[in-house]
Scaffold this motif. Structure first.
Motif, PDB file in Angstrom:
ATOM      1  N   GLU A  34       0.849  -1.198   0.000  1.00  0.00           N
ATOM      2  CA  GLU A  34       0.000   0.000   0.000  1.00  0.00           C
ATOM      3  C   GLU A  34       0.883   1.247   0.000  1.00  0.00           C
ATOM      4  OE1 GLU A  34      -3.260  -0.356  -0.278  1.00  0.00           O
ATOM      5  OE2 GLU A  34      -3.132  -2.543  -0.060  1.00  0.00           O
ATOM      6  N   GLY A  35       0.399   2.259  -0.691  1.00  0.00           N
ATOM      7  CA  GLY A  35       1.152   3.510  -0.736  1.00  0.00           C
ATOM      8  C   GLY A  35       0.241   4.708  -0.607  1.00  0.00           C
ATOM      9  N   TRP A  36       0.855   5.818  -0.235  1.00  0.00           N
ATOM     10  CA  TRP A  36       0.186   7.124  -0.211  1.00  0.00           C
ATOM     11  C   TRP A  36       0.934   8.061  -1.160  1.00  0.00           C
ATOM     12  CZ3 TRP A  36      -4.369   8.211   2.141  1.00  0.00           C
ATOM     13  CH2 TRP A  36      -4.823   7.349   3.138  1.00  0.00           C
ATOM     14  N   PHE A  37       0.175   8.757  -1.956  1.00  0.00           N
ATOM     15  CA  PHE A  37       0.692   9.779  -2.849  1.00  0.00           C
ATOM     16  C   PHE A  37      -0.108  11.052  -2.614  1.00  0.00           C
ATOM     17  CE2 PHE A  37       3.427   7.362  -5.812  1.00  0.00           C
ATOM     18  CZ  PHE A  37       3.125   6.076  -5.394  1.00  0.00           C
ATOM     19  N   ARG A  38       0.404  12.159  -3.125  1.00  0.00           N
ATOM     20  CA  ARG A  38      -0.329  13.420  -3.001  1.00  0.00           C
ATOM     21  C   ARG A  38      -0.128  14.265  -4.242  1.00  0.00           C
ATOM     22  NH1 ARG A  38       3.224  16.283   1.865  1.00  0.00           N
ATOM     23  NH2 ARG A  38       5.079  16.782   0.607  1.00  0.00           N
ATOM     24  N   GLN A  39      -1.098  15.143  -4.456  1.00  0.00           N
ATOM     25  CA  GLN A  39      -1.010  16.058  -5.593  1.00  0.00           C
ATOM     26  C   GLN A  39      -1.505  17.428  -5.165  1.00  0.00           C
ATOM     27  OE1 GLN A  39      -2.983  14.742  -9.190  1.00  0.00           O
ATOM     28  NE2 GLN A  39      -1.680  16.068 -10.435  1.00  0.00           N
ATOM     29  N   ALA A  40      -0.622  18.394  -5.241  1.00  0.00           N
ATOM     30  CA  ALA A  40      -0.965  19.780  -4.934  1.00  0.00           C
ATOM     31  C   ALA A  40      -1.404  20.471  -6.217  1.00  0.00           C
ATOM     32  CB  ALA A  40       0.240  20.482  -4.325  1.00  0.00           C
ATOM     33  N   PRO A  41      -2.162  21.559  -6.092  1.00  0.00           N
ATOM     34  CA  PRO A  41      -2.636  22.273  -7.291  1.00  0.00           C
ATOM     35  C   PRO A  41      -1.479  22.697  -8.181  1.00  0.00           C
ATOM     36  CG  PRO A  41      -3.779  23.044  -5.343  1.00  0.00           C
ATOM     37  CD  PRO A  41      -2.707  22.130  -4.850  1.00  0.00           C
ATOM     38  N   GLY A  42      -1.589  22.375  -9.464  1.00  0.00           N
ATOM     39  CA  GLY A  42      -0.569  22.769 -10.414  1.00  0.00           C
ATOM     40  C   GLY A  42       0.692  21.941 -10.381  1.00  0.00           C
ATOM     41  N   LYS A  43       0.706  20.893  -9.570  1.00  0.00           N
ATOM     42  CA  LYS A  43       1.897  20.050  -9.465  1.00  0.00           C
ATOM     43  C   LYS A  43       1.568  18.612  -9.835  1.00  0.00           C
ATOM     44  CE  LYS A  43       4.277  22.786  -5.953  1.00  0.00           C
ATOM     45  NZ  LYS A  43       5.008  22.734  -4.654  1.00  0.00           N
ATOM     46  N   GLU A  44       2.616  17.853 -10.119  1.00  0.00           N
ATOM     47  CA  GLU A  44       2.431  16.441 -10.417  1.00  0.00           C
ATOM     48  C   GLU A  44       2.224  15.641  -9.138  1.00  0.00           C
ATOM     49  OE1 GLU A  44       5.067  16.156 -14.540  1.00  0.00           O
ATOM     50  OE2 GLU A  44       5.649  15.000 -12.784  1.00  0.00           O
ATOM     51  N   ARG A  45       1.605  14.493  -9.315  1.00  0.00           N
ATOM     52  CA  ARG A  45       1.418  13.593  -8.181  1.00  0.00           C
ATOM     53  C   ARG A  45       2.779  13.122  -7.687  1.00  0.00           C
ATOM     54  NH1 ARG A  45      -3.242   9.109  -8.542  1.00  0.00           N
ATOM     55  NH2 ARG A  45      -4.269  11.035  -9.170  1.00  0.00           N
ATOM     56  N   GLU A  46       2.954  13.106  -6.368  1.00  0.00           N
ATOM     57  CA  GLU A  46       4.237  12.692  -5.816  1.00  0.00           C
ATOM     58  C   GLU A  46       4.064  11.632  -4.743  1.00  0.00           C
ATOM     59  OE1 GLU A  46       6.355  15.829  -3.827  1.00  0.00           O
ATOM     60  OE2 GLU A  46       4.714  16.262  -2.442  1.00  0.00           O
ATOM     61  N   PHE A  47       5.080  10.820  -4.626  1.00  0.00           N
ATOM     62  CA  PHE A  47       5.110   9.762  -3.626  1.00  0.00           C
ATOM     63  C   PHE A  47       5.237  10.347  -2.231  1.00  0.00           C
ATOM     64  CE2 PHE A  47       6.067   5.813  -1.678  1.00  0.00           C
ATOM     65  CZ  PHE A  47       7.139   6.029  -0.817  1.00  0.00           C
ATOM     66  N   VAL A  48       4.525   9.734  -1.271  1.00  0.00           N
ATOM     67  CA  VAL A  48       4.613  10.160   0.123  1.00  0.00           C
ATOM     68  C   VAL A  48       5.194   9.046   0.994  1.00  0.00           C
ATOM     69  CG1 VAL A  48       3.314  10.918   2.157  1.00  0.00           C
ATOM     70  CG2 VAL A  48       2.673  11.757  -0.117  1.00  0.00           C
ATOM     71  N   ALA A  49       4.539   7.879   0.967  1.00  0.00           N
ATOM     72  CA  ALA A  49       4.973   6.774   1.824  1.00  0.00           C
ATOM     73  C   ALA A  49       4.387   5.479   1.292  1.00  0.00           C
ATOM     74  CB  ALA A  49       4.519   6.992   3.270  1.00  0.00           C
ATOM     75  N   ALA A  50       5.014   4.365   1.662  1.00  0.00           N
ATOM     76  CA  ALA A  50       4.508   3.059   1.259  1.00  0.00           C
ATOM     77  C   ALA A  50       4.958   2.011   2.261  1.00  0.00           C
ATOM     78  CB  ALA A  50       4.990   2.688  -0.136  1.00  0.00           C
ATOM     79  N   CYS A  51       4.248   0.897   2.273  1.00  0.00           N
ATOM     80  CA  CYS A  51       4.640  -0.219   3.129  1.00  0.00           C
ATOM     81  C   CYS A  51       4.361  -1.529   2.413  1.00  0.00           C
ATOM     82  CB  CYS A  51       3.915  -0.164   4.474  1.00  0.00           C
ATOM     83  SG  CYS A  51       2.141  -0.428   4.411  1.00  0.00           S
ATOM     84  N   ASN A  52       5.041  -2.570   2.874  1.00  0.00           N
ATOM     85  CA  ASN A  52       4.832  -3.879   2.285  1.00  0.00           C
ATOM     86  C   ASN A  52       3.580  -4.532   2.876  1.00  0.00           C
ATOM     87  OD1 ASN A  52       5.777  -4.487   4.842  1.00  0.00           O
ATOM     88  ND2 ASN A  52       7.073  -6.178   4.150  1.00  0.00           N
ATOM     89  N   TRP A  53       3.325  -5.783   2.539  1.00  0.00           N
ATOM     90  CA  TRP A  53       2.078  -6.436   2.904  1.00  0.00           C
ATOM     91  C   TRP A  53       1.864  -6.526   4.410  1.00  0.00           C
ATOM     92  CZ3 TRP A  53       1.932 -10.849   5.874  1.00  0.00           C
ATOM     93  CH2 TRP A  53       3.159 -11.465   6.097  1.00  0.00           C
ATOM     94  N   SER A  54       2.951  -6.597   5.171  1.00  0.00           N
ATOM     95  CA  SER A  54       2.812  -6.751   6.613  1.00  0.00           C
ATOM     96  C   SER A  54       3.019  -5.440   7.366  1.00  0.00           C
ATOM     97  CB  SER A  54       3.828  -7.775   7.119  1.00  0.00           C
ATOM     98  OG  SER A  54       5.146  -7.270   6.959  1.00  0.00           O
ATOM     99  N   GLY A  55       3.537  -4.434   6.689  1.00  0.00           N
ATOM    100  CA  GLY A  55       3.874  -3.186   7.362  1.00  0.00           C
ATOM    101  C   GLY A  55       5.259  -3.185   7.977  1.00  0.00           C
ATOM    102  N   SER A  56       5.995  -4.265   7.799  1.00  0.00           N
ATOM    103  CA  SER A  56       7.323  -4.369   8.403  1.00  0.00           C
ATOM    104  C   SER A  56       8.375  -3.578   7.636  1.00  0.00           C
ATOM    105  CB  SER A  56       7.754  -5.833   8.488  1.00  0.00           C
ATOM    106  OG  SER A  56       7.832  -6.403   7.198  1.00  0.00           O
TER     107      SER A  56
END
Length: 123
Positions: A34-56
């Motif tokens: 699972e991952g989190w991304f974000r997109q601000a107005p006028g900007k490209e989508r960017e990576f924020v954080a991610a984790c594997n299947w267990s969160g480890s």
């Protein structure tokens, strides 16, 4: 049908905190990264954080490292993003994403996305 539904966004003052949630249905949640991304107005989508299947295993963008924490509860089919010490530059629409064979920082490797939740940080 696979669905990702984000919640928890809102308006917060700089220095404050928010916790985003992403509820996943329609697939075996614990098989997927699972991952989190974000997109601000006028900007490209960017990576924020991610984790594997267990969160480890977790990965963060340099801009949020030490302030944001990704976690997951496989019993609840939910992934979280705890955001502390928020800054005005964190203002964006935040998206969760899911995939089985992802390259964490690469959005195109995730196969399913949520609709996004707005986070606004006032200075």
């Amino acid at each position: 049908q696979v669905q990702l539904v984000e919640s928890g966004g809102g308006l917060v003052q700089a220095g404050g905190s928010l916790r985003l949630s992403c509820a996943v249905s329609g697939r075996t949640f614990s098989n997927y990264a699972e991952g989190w991304f974000r997109q601000a107005p006028g900007k490209e989508r960017e990576f924020v954080a991610a984790c594997n299947w267990s969160g480890s295993s977790t990965v963060y963008a340099d801009s949020v490292k030490g302030r944001f924490t990704i976690s997951r509860d496989n019993a609840k089919n939910t992934v979280y993003l705890q955001m502390n010490s928020l800054k005005s530059e964190d203002t964006a629409v935040y998206y969760c994403a899911s995939g089985i064979a992802v390259v964490y920082r690469k959005a195109e490797t995730y196969d399913t996305w949520g609709q996004g939740t707005q986070v606004t940080v006032s200075s």
